[in-house]
Write an enzyme that holds these catalytic residues in place. Structure first.
Site, PDB file in Angstrom:
ATOM      1  N   HIS A 143       7.319  -7.493  -1.799  1.00 40.56           N
ATOM      2  CA  HIS A 143       6.951  -6.821  -0.547  1.00 40.56           C
ATOM      3  C   HIS A 143       7.789  -7.393   0.607  1.00 40.56           C
ATOM      4  O   HIS A 143       7.529  -7.086   1.773  1.00 40.56           O
ATOM      5  CB  HIS A 143       5.486  -7.069  -0.199  1.00 40.56           C
ATOM      6  CG  HIS A 143       4.493  -6.294  -1.011  1.00 40.56           C
ATOM      7  ND1 HIS A 143       4.679  -5.005  -1.408  1.00 40.56           N
ATOM      8  CD2 HIS A 143       3.251  -6.636  -1.451  1.00 40.56           C
ATOM      9  CE1 HIS A 143       3.598  -4.584  -2.080  1.00 40.56           C
ATOM     10  NE2 HIS A 143       2.739  -5.556  -2.121  1.00 40.56           N
TER      11      HIS A 143
ATOM     12  N   SER B   4      -4.893   2.815   4.054  1.00 39.16           N
ATOM     13  CA  SER B   4      -5.010   2.152   2.756  1.00 39.16           C
ATOM     14  C   SER B   4      -5.061   0.632   2.939  1.00 39.16           C
ATOM     15  O   SER B   4      -5.845  -0.064   2.286  1.00 39.16           O
ATOM     16  CB  SER B   4      -3.823   2.551   1.874  1.00 39.16           C
ATOM     17  OG  SER B   4      -3.933   1.974   0.603  1.00 39.16           O
TER      18      SER B   4
ATOM     19  N   LYS C 101       0.790  -1.237   0.000  1.00 35.90           N
ATOM     20  CA  LYS C 101       0.000   0.000   0.000  1.00 35.90           C
ATOM     21  C   LYS C 101       0.822   1.287   0.000  1.00 35.90           C
ATOM     22  O   LYS C 101       0.326   2.363   0.335  1.00 35.90           O
ATOM     23  CB  LYS C 101      -1.020   0.041   1.155  1.00 35.90           C
ATOM     24  CG  LYS C 101      -1.870  -1.180   1.322  1.00 35.90           C
ATOM     25  CD  LYS C 101      -2.289  -1.837   0.043  1.00 35.90           C
ATOM     26  CE  LYS C 101      -3.327  -1.061  -0.760  1.00 35.90           C
ATOM     27  NZ  LYS C 101      -3.530  -1.747  -2.093  1.00 35.90           N
TER      28      LYS C 101
HETATM   29  P1  A3P Z   1      -5.057   4.623  -1.291  1.00 37.38           P
HETATM   30  O1  A3P Z   1      -5.703   3.380  -0.783  1.00 37.38           O
HETATM   31  O2  A3P Z   1      -4.621   5.528  -0.181  1.00 37.38           O
HETATM   32  O3  A3P Z   1      -5.872   5.342  -2.319  1.00 37.38           O
HETATM   33  P2  A3P Z   1      -0.022  -0.445  -3.682  1.00 37.38           P
HETATM   34  O4  A3P Z   1       0.054  -0.361  -5.164  1.00 37.38           O
HETATM   35  O5  A3P Z   1       1.307  -0.499  -2.998  1.00 37.38           O
HETATM   36  O6  A3P Z   1      -0.969  -1.516  -3.237  1.00 37.38           O
HETATM   37  O7  A3P Z   1      -0.617   0.953  -3.175  1.00 37.38           O
HETATM   38  C1  A3P Z   1      -1.953   1.313  -3.431  1.00 37.38           C
HETATM   39  C2  A3P Z   1      -2.132   2.755  -3.026  1.00 37.38           C
HETATM   40  O8  A3P Z   1      -1.476   3.604  -3.995  1.00 37.38           O
HETATM   41  C3  A3P Z   1      -3.597   3.169  -3.017  1.00 37.38           C
HETATM   42  O9  A3P Z   1      -3.703   4.196  -2.028  1.00 37.38           O
HETATM   43  C4  A3P Z   1      -3.754   3.704  -4.430  1.00 37.38           C
HETATM   44  O10 A3P Z   1      -4.847   4.557  -4.609  1.00 37.38           O
HETATM   45  C5  A3P Z   1      -2.418   4.482  -4.570  1.00 37.38           C
HETATM   46  N1  A3P Z   1      -2.084   4.766  -5.965  1.00 37.38           N
HETATM   47  C6  A3P Z   1      -2.050   3.925  -7.010  1.00 37.38           C
HETATM   48  N2  A3P Z   1      -1.725   4.570  -8.138  1.00 37.38           N
HETATM   49  C7  A3P Z   1      -1.530   5.861  -7.800  1.00 37.38           C
HETATM   50  C8  A3P Z   1      -1.172   7.043  -8.538  1.00 37.38           C
HETATM   51  N3  A3P Z   1      -0.956   7.009  -9.840  1.00 37.38           N
HETATM   52  N4  A3P Z   1      -1.059   8.203  -7.849  1.00 37.38           N
HETATM   53  C9  A3P Z   1      -1.286   8.242  -6.524  1.00 37.38           C
HETATM   54  N5  A3P Z   1      -1.624   7.168  -5.775  1.00 37.38           N
HETATM   55  C10 A3P Z   1      -1.741   5.988  -6.405  1.00 37.38           C
END
Ligand code: A3P
Length: 286
Positions: A99, A129, A42
């Site tokens: 991860h 998140s 996340k």
């Molecule tokens: P939120 O749940 O706070 O919206 P991961 O890819 O490590 O699982 O992380 C997911 C998080 O990154 C989510 O956060 C998602 O919305 C955010 N995310 C994914 N793409 C993004 C982007 N282009 N810009 C900003 N945040 C992004």
């Protein structure tokens, strides 16, 4: 490895089969030209993966879209037979992600001196998140209430273990290895500057218009509607976007909508304790 070292990934029932075959993960053979993307869950894994994939494809969106993100940039630790084969036939140079906490990374990545990008995000936004992700990604056990989940997060009793140990562990490693250590908050603030940092780290030079294309393609709004990046291709039994979309809010500071004043005080005191002695800093106040 002591069995209890693997407890961090035992948390996810779906991962148990590969934990039982840990030797396969441990013996993963990295290539010197592999690029490893490492994150605590996340923290923006999908975002940085899309950026790097766009860079590797010289800004060709169609090439990037040909497959889903988990195929283009697979998780190394899920090198169960299917993925193992996939990694073996991937075009070179490979992009792989993980991860895993630093102590569990297969040694060949260090031996091959692979370049690595580590992306960290502030603990409070990660916790929020992650809470939503636990609810929508059905491989996870029930997170309970927000307060219960926050307690588990602080105790490191979530998949992939303690956020504190994760960010500190990788932070220490960057002293001796080729690790570009990045922050989600910096990417939100000035994504172009951060993309340029990645280019420099990779020794790549792209035209300004290509950089701008990458910037646009990897914005939250674009990624949210991009089916090859937003995980909507996952079967509903694995991820239920109606519970909470994978591309949820994509902002910094959302924790303020979830933490009570009391939770915040307890968290801050615990944070200080956990991070004592480390030079790691991240932005919590946005
Ligand atoms: P939120 O749940 O706070 O919206 P991961 O890819 O490590 O699982 O992380 C997911 C998080 O990154 C989510 O956060 C998602 O919305 C955010 N995310 C994914 N793409 C993004 C982007 N282009 N810009 C900003 N945040 C992004």
């Amino acid at each position: 490895l002591e069995t209890n070292e693997l407890d961090v990934i035992h948390e996810i029932p779906l991962y148990r089969p590969f934990v039982e075959k840990w030797a396969q993960v441990e013996s993963f053979q990295a290539r010197p030209d592999d690029l490893l993307i490492s994150t605590y869950p996340k923290s923006g894994t999908t975002w940085i993966s899309e950026i790097v994939d766009m860079i590797y494809n010289d800004g060709d969106e169609e090439k990037c879209k040909r497959d889903a993100i988990f195929n283009r940039v697979p998780f190394m630790e899920m090198s169960c037979p299917g993925l193992r084969k996939q990694l073996a036939v991937m075009p070179l140079p490979r992009l792989v992600k993980t991860h895993l906490p630093v102590q569990l990374l297969p040694v060949s990545f260090w031996e091959q001196d692979c370049k690595m990008i580590y992306l960290a995000r502030n603990a409070k936004d990660v916790a929020v998140s992650y809470y939503h992700f636990y609810q929508m990604a059905k491989i996870h056990p029930d997170p309970g209430t927000w307060d219960e989940f926050l307690g588990k997060f602080m105790a490191g009793k979530v998949a992939y273990g303690s956020w504190y140990d994760h960010v500190k562990g990788w932070w220490e490693k960057k002293k001796a290895y080729r690790i570009l250590y990045m922050f989600y908050e910096d990417m939100k603030k000035d994504p172009k500057r951060e993309i340029e940092k990645v280019l420099q780290f990779l020794g790549k030079d792209l035209k300004e218009e290509v950089v701008n294309k990458i910037l646009h393609h990897t914005s939250f709004q674009e990624m949210k509607k991009n089916r090859t990046a937003n995980y909507e291709m996952m079967p509903a039994w694995a991820m239920d976007h109606s519970v909470s979309p994978f591309m949820r809010k994509g902002m910094s500071g959302d924790w303020k909508n979830y933490f009570t004043v009391a939770q915040n005080e307890i968290f801050d005191a615990h944070y200080k304790e956990q991070m004592k002695g480390s030079t790691f800093r991240c932005q919590m106040e946005i």
